[in-house]
Write an enzyme that holds these catalytic residues in place. Structure first.
Site, PDB file in Angstrom:
ATOM      1  N   SER A  98       3.775   6.014   4.889  1.00 13.95           N
ATOM      2  CA  SER A  98       3.256   7.132   4.112  1.00 13.95           C
ATOM      3  C   SER A  98       3.870   7.119   2.706  1.00 13.95           C
ATOM      4  O   SER A  98       3.832   6.095   2.038  1.00 13.95           O
ATOM      5  CB  SER A  98       3.547   8.429   4.862  1.00 13.95           C
ATOM      6  OG  SER A  98       2.767   9.468   4.356  1.00 13.95           O
ATOM      7  N   ASP A 112      -5.480   6.965  12.057  1.00 11.67           N
ATOM      8  CA  ASP A 112      -5.011   7.613  10.826  1.00 11.67           C
ATOM      9  C   ASP A 112      -6.204   7.861   9.903  1.00 11.67           C
ATOM     10  O   ASP A 112      -6.805   6.927   9.390  1.00 11.67           O
ATOM     11  CB  ASP A 112      -3.986   6.690  10.153  1.00 11.67           C
ATOM     12  CG  ASP A 112      -3.368   7.292   8.896  1.00 11.67           C
ATOM     13  OD1 ASP A 112      -3.833   8.363   8.452  1.00 11.67           O
ATOM     14  OD2 ASP A 112      -2.428   6.689   8.362  1.00 11.67           O
ATOM     15  N   HIS A 141      -1.937   9.831  11.620  1.00 19.56           N
ATOM     16  CA  HIS A 141      -1.039   9.301  10.592  1.00 19.56           C
ATOM     17  C   HIS A 141       0.414   9.250  11.070  1.00 19.56           C
ATOM     18  O   HIS A 141       1.183   8.377  10.670  1.00 19.56           O
ATOM     19  CB  HIS A 141      -1.154  10.194   9.348  1.00 19.56           C
ATOM     20  CG  HIS A 141      -0.354   9.736   8.178  1.00 19.56           C
ATOM     21  ND1 HIS A 141      -0.500   8.490   7.619  1.00 19.56           N
ATOM     22  CD2 HIS A 141       0.618  10.362   7.466  1.00 19.56           C
ATOM     23  CE1 HIS A 141       0.351   8.372   6.598  1.00 19.56           C
ATOM     24  NE2 HIS A 141       1.029   9.486   6.492  1.00 19.56           N
TER      25      HIS A 141
END
Lengths: 203, 376
Positions: free
Chosen positions: B152, B316, B349
């Site tokens: 991320s 995700d 995610h």
């Protein structure tokens, strides 16, 4: 050790750059890396196969042969390998043409659908052939585009591809290169080394 | 056998020079909070740097005290005998500047005014975060890292790192990242920021001596938490189950389990996170765009020497596989040795933060084999 892998190994010169399209769990690439000091790359669509390659420390991309080859530059590899892969793709001709664009030489292996056992199976049973080499049912086989040695030679000609060498083998027969009489009838598998026909721009 | 319960202490490094920021401003007297695991070898060739995500911190593995209930946020991956084995490798992780977990951020004292920074804290970017952490890497005496890894925002920092310091890490791994923050990501962040800034307690960021904007921050977290999960994982976990009851009460209080879960996520977040840091870090992510100031994004990796592994996660939808494939394309356009895998996990995610074997196996294979072959 798989016989077809040993056969392919013979064609790979030391320190060459090799791309295996449909590299599976990376066994062949590892062999070529270790025994030919080849700079190897792989591509496979399946997550579990790519994971196995990563565990072996191989550089591999989880991509789709059918649509993701455009990022490879022309003649960026010494060898591109299609090891029992061509019969599993949607557009074999497109993939073959991409392979000879990316590789100076292309090594293709495939199961020969005209082997007598396949012919007899269809003739006697009237059902889609299931043999030791082709153990799948028609509805779950990854082999969606079957072809024969004759078909392959014909399509190579049509696409102006040069056949540099060919070998025929039955996978069980692992002691040296077998001499196969009338290969389209008696060879379970075939290996072809190809390149673009009019390719003056590379060695 | 040594286990992951071995105690690790957070350390602090004061930067002597001012940090020059992308905005043109500077940050004086910055402190960086960091933790290390394992031992740096004599040649200093076994250091692995972890960049954390939005709500992460320096505490990536192990425990900070004997009774620490919360082991580090990536404890399943990092430790003795784990995917990143701390018997072999020296692992470093630091809190980003602008954060609220020990590194200088908006809740720190402004040396000029002797008061908390609040909104006086300068706007920072991902590049600023990376530049500050590079000073820590230099301070630790590591000339070339073995690997930089992050998911991320951490993945964005990895990309920035191999772009800004193209020959400072042998390997790089990005997880659920993108070359630039996608529009949808900015959109969700903006809703979160608005929730905070419209909380009457926020008071333009000067709330440190009064009530905190807890309502705003918890709502921001509830929203973002949904974006880190998947439709499937929410459905599997909660379905339409009612919370501690068998029939509806016909009111606007908690009816469903999923509501209770989200409220709990929001409430636990306000205990550990500062609202102004949330504003700053989400803003930094929104600014992230490796193509800024370049003709094409490919140019970002012109000099990059790192061998790369790009990982996306099948479920995700915040940083979908498509975004990771753009990273792959940009790296390959520069002839960088790149691997890519889309890990099939259902948790959205946040999949990389949930204990599993897929991430450790892939990362172990990538790093261990490289060491065997390349680092003599």
């Amino acid at each position: 050790m798989r016989y077809d892998h040993l056969l392919i190994r013979r064609y790979i010169k030391p320190n060459s750059k090799v791309l295996d399209l449909g590299c599976g769990n990376g066994e062949l690439l590892l062999l070529l890396k270790r025994e030919r000091q080849a700079n190897v790359r792989g591509l496979d669509i399946k997550e579990n196969k790519v994971a196995k390659c990563l565990e072996k420390g191989l550089s591999v991309l989880q991509l789709d042969i059918n649509k993701d080859l455009h990022d490879y530059k022309d003649y960026s590899f010494d060898y591109v390998i299609l090891n029992d892969t061509l019969q599993t793709v949607y557009s074999p001709i497109k993939v073959l043409n991409e392979a000879v664009r990316i590789g100076k030489k292309v090594i293709v292996t495939f199961p020969n659908f005209a082997h007598y056992s396949v012919r007899f199976y269809l003739l006697l049973n009237g059902k889609m052939p299931k043999t030791k080499a082709l153990p799948y049912e028609w509805y779950n086989t990854p082999n969606i585009h079957f072809f024969t040695i004759k078909d392959f030679i014909e399509i190579s000609r049509k696409n102006k591809l040069k056949i540099i060498d060919k070998k025929f083998y039955n996978k069980k027969n692992s002691g040296g290169t077998p001499k196969v009489f009338h290969p389209n009838l008696f060879a379970k598998n075939a290996l072809f080394v190809m390149s673009k026909r009019y390719s003056g721009e590379h060695k | 056998m040594e286990n992951s319960k071995s105690i690790v202490k957070t350390k602090y490094m004061g930067l002597k020079e001012k940090v020059k920021l992308e905005s043109g401003k500077t940050l004086p007297n910055a402190t960086i909070a960091y933790e290390t695991y394992g031992k740096l070898n004599k040649k200093k060739t076994n250091a692995i740097y972890i960049f954390h995500a939005l709500s992460g911190d320096a505490h990536v593995a192990g425990s900070n005290s004997k009774n620490d209930k919360n082991p580090g946020w990536w404890d399943y991956l990092i430790g003795p005998g784990k995917g990143i084995c701390t018997r072999k490798y020296f692992v470093i992780c630091a809190n980003v500047i602008g954060g609220c977990k020990g590194s200088t951020g908006p809740g720190s004292i402004n040396p000029k005014t002797k008061k908390t920074y609040g909104l006086k804290f300068p706007i920072i970017t991902v590049k600023d975060m990376v530049n500050a952490q590079k000073k820590l890497i230099d301070f630790l005496g590591v000339k070339k890292l073995l690997a930089v890894i992050g998911g991320s925002l951490g993945g964005m920092q990895v990309l920035e790192f191999i772009s800004s310091y193209p020959n400072s890490s042998h390997l790089a791994i990005t997880i659920g990242a993108a070359l630039k923050q996608p529009s949808q990501g900015i959109a969700f962040h903006e809703v979160g920021r608005q929730a905070i800034m419209r909380d009457p307690n926020w008071k333009n960021g000067s709330y440190y001596n009064n009530a905190f904007p807890n309502h705003g921050l918890s709502v921001a977290r509830m929203l973002s938490h949904i974006t880190y999960m998947s439709e499937k994982s929410l459905q599997n976990k909660f379905g339409r189950n009612l919370q501690d009851k068998k029939s509806l009460d016909y009111h606007f209080g908690i009816e469903f389990q999923v509501e209770s879960y989200l409220n709990y996520q929001g409430l636990s977040f306000i205990k550990r996170f500062d609202a102004n840091s949330y504003l700053l870090i989400t803003r930094a992510m929104d600014y992230f765009d490796l193509s800024r100031g370049r003709k094409s994004v490919d140019g970002a990796f012109k000099k990059t020497k790192s061998k790369c592994l790009v990982i996306s996660m099948s479920s995700d939808w915040l940083y979908p596989t498509k975004d990771s494939l753009e990273i792959v394309s940009a790296l390959r356009a520069n002839n960088i040795d790149t691997s890519f895998i889309e890990i099939d996990m259902p948790y959205g995610h946040d999949s990389f933060l949930i204990k599993n074997n897929k991430f450790p196996n892939a990362i172990r294979g990538f790093i261990d084999n490289y060491c065997k072959e390349e680092i003599k």
